[in-house]
Design an enzyme around this catalytic site. Structure first.
Site, PDB file in Angstrom:
ATOM      1  N   ASN A 234       0.113   7.238   1.320  1.00  0.00           N
ATOM      2  CA  ASN A 234       0.845   6.718   2.466  1.00  0.00           C
ATOM      3  C   ASN A 234       2.320   7.081   2.441  1.00  0.00           C
ATOM      4  O   ASN A 234       3.016   6.922   3.438  1.00  0.00           O
ATOM      5  CB  ASN A 234       0.683   5.193   2.521  1.00  0.00           C
ATOM      6  CG  ASN A 234       1.127   4.600   3.832  1.00  0.00           C
ATOM      7  OD1 ASN A 234       0.624   4.979   4.882  1.00  0.00           O
ATOM      8  ND2 ASN A 234       2.057   3.667   3.778  1.00  0.00           N
TER       9      ASN A 234
ATOM     10  N   LYS B 111       6.208  -0.670  -1.680  1.00  0.00           N
ATOM     11  CA  LYS B 111       5.236   0.239  -2.312  1.00  0.00           C
ATOM     12  C   LYS B 111       5.712   1.693  -2.296  1.00  0.00           C
ATOM     13  O   LYS B 111       5.443   2.437  -3.236  1.00  0.00           O
ATOM     14  CB  LYS B 111       3.860   0.098  -1.670  1.00  0.00           C
ATOM     15  CG  LYS B 111       3.752   0.300  -0.199  1.00  0.00           C
ATOM     16  CD  LYS B 111       2.350  -0.047   0.292  1.00  0.00           C
ATOM     17  CE  LYS B 111       2.220   0.163   1.807  1.00  0.00           C
ATOM     18  NZ  LYS B 111       3.091  -0.779   2.563  1.00  0.00           N
TER      19      LYS B 111
ATOM     20  N   HIS C  17       0.827  -6.483   9.710  1.00  0.00           N
ATOM     21  CA  HIS C  17      -0.303  -5.818  10.391  1.00  0.00           C
ATOM     22  C   HIS C  17      -1.367  -6.800  10.882  1.00  0.00           C
ATOM     23  O   HIS C  17      -2.542  -6.436  10.989  1.00  0.00           O
ATOM     24  CB  HIS C  17      -0.944  -4.778   9.469  1.00  0.00           C
ATOM     25  CG  HIS C  17      -0.028  -3.652   9.107  1.00  0.00           C
ATOM     26  ND1 HIS C  17       0.588  -2.864  10.053  1.00  0.00           N
ATOM     27  CD2 HIS C  17       0.378  -3.189   7.892  1.00  0.00           C
ATOM     28  CE1 HIS C  17       1.339  -1.946   9.437  1.00  0.00           C
ATOM     29  NE2 HIS C  17       1.242  -2.137   8.139  1.00  0.00           N
TER      30      HIS C  17
END
Length: 416
Positions: free
Chosen positions: A136, A113, A183
């Site tokens: 981010n 990303k 995660h």
């Protein structure tokens, strides 16, 4: 912000995004309280009533909104206290979406990303469009409030931590690069992690576009579906290497076309774009050995992609850090016969077990400096020394950038 703008807000976490959120709220005339558990934090330039260390529920006071930094988990005491008190909790990304008039392209996914976000920003620049790149990727979305051209496209990288607490965020174009386990240590399950990622699409209407991998199941929202894959015809072949980067280029191309960017500008950017720091980043060639910094590979899927990018070359792979409750057997399976592994950090014992079970030669180096030294001693001209940890960095480093910078420093020392 809205008709229901609070007179006082609380910001949780005072790293980059938290500080940007404080500034954006103050710019709008909102009084701000802030909390961070780090008692050693320098708060000299934070325009808020700051509490450091142990949480005190009295800080909620007359707060009408809580803005949560991505590093603050849902079970943190301030978050639980706010929700128990009926106070809305939103992410810094949601705050930025409420305060900015700009059209947003939201890019999420497990791996790629950052590269896709930066590449799409470069494509828009090549097309002469005003553009800001944020989220981010390292620049908080709220840092654009009051400072950017309101007509500029904002290309925003969206993590699962940021998407957990959105409400109204509605990207005009939302992109899912891919979706793989990551995660799980924070979200608990892959399904919970995936649900957080897919929230990027939930507020889209028929006027918006949802860009997803070819064959991916239906996503939330009502955006017009547009698919891509790594083998799509592109206006030009990307400069950045690897099949995974061709997939990133295909995603960025699909998003750019949805915005209306001509293929000529897309082709120019694909050929010129050099990649991003810490992601399969060439560092140096020392005595015929290539050194590559892939510190941003913080999960197994990302490290597998990096190894695939150098298939056929003998590799000395530095792995380890803080694990994310992932199995390492799938990573061990992609090592080739001549490859070696050097394991460091908290996850080193678990990595060593999985790699040895797959008959990979393993050196338990302990830390990055010893790993680089051992890899350099073993490597021969034509080999690749690859830092691709498959783990988070927080056991021995501030973040993945710090880890990658230390790798560069150690390689420069070798060169000298």
């Amino acid at each position: 912000m809205s008709a229901a703008q609070p007179s006082r807000a609380l910001v949780l976490g005072l790293a980059r995004s938290g500080r940007a959120a404080v500034s954006a709220l103050r710019r709008g005339g909102v009084a701000v309280a802030a909390h961070d558990s780090d008692t050693g934090l320098d708060i000299g330039h934070v325009d808020a009533d700051v509490q450091l260390g142990e949480w005190d529920d009295r800080l909620l006071g007359d707060v009408g909104l809580v803005v949560k930094s991505p590093g603050v988990p849902a079970e943190a005491a301030p978050v639980v206290a706010a929700r128990n008190a009926g106070i809305p909790v939103i992410s810094e990304i949601e705050l930025g979406a409420r305060l900015l008039p700009n059209p947003i392209v939201g890019i999420t996914g497990t791996n790629g990303k950052t590269t896709t976000t930066a590449l799409l920003g470069a494509i828009l620049e090549a097309a002469g469009r005003p553009v800001e790149v944020a989220g981010n990727i390292g620049r908080p979305l709220t840092s654009l409030v009051g400072t950017s051209d309101p007509s500029a496209w904002v290309v925003c990288e969206l993590s699962s931590f940021q998407l957990e607490d959105i409400d109204t965020l509605r990207p005009h174009v939302a992109v899912l690069v891919n979706l793989e386990p990551d995660h799980v240590d924070r979200h608990g399950t892959f399904d919970a992690y995936a649900a957080a990622k897919l929230r990027a699409f939930e507020n889209q209407t028929a006027d918006d576009t949802a860009v997803v991998p070819r064959g991916f199941p239906a996503v939330p929202g009502n955006g017009r579906r547009l698919e891509f894959s790594a083998d799509d015809p592109l206006p030009a072949e990307p400069r950045i290497p690897g099949a995974h980067n061709r997939e990133n280029a295909a995603a960025a191309t699909a998003a750019a076309r949805a915005i209306g960017v001509p293929d000529e500008a897309i082709a120019h950017a694909l050929v010129a774009f050099p990649g991003v720091e810490h992601r399969i980043e060439p560092v140096a060639e020392v005595r015929g050995v290539r050194y590559v910094n892939d510190s941003k590979a913080t999960n197994v899927a990302a490290a597998r992609r990096a190894l695939a990018a150098f298939a056929g070359s003998p590799k000395h792979v530095i792995l380890g850090g803080r694990g994310k409750a992932e199995p390492y057997a799938p990573l061990a399976a992609v090592f080739e016969g001549s490859d070696r592994a050097y394991v460091i950090g908290e996850a080193a014992p678990e990595l060593a077990t999985a790699l040895r079970a797959a008959r990979v030669h393993v050196t338990e180096a302990g830390d990055l400096e010893r790993a680089v030294r051992a890899a350099a001693d073993a490597a021969r001209p034509g080999d690749v020394v690859l830092l691709s940890p498959a783990c988070a960095s927080f056991d021995q480093f501030r973040d993945f950038e710090h880890r990658g910078e230390e790798f560069r420093r150690l390689v420069a020392k070798l060169a000298r």
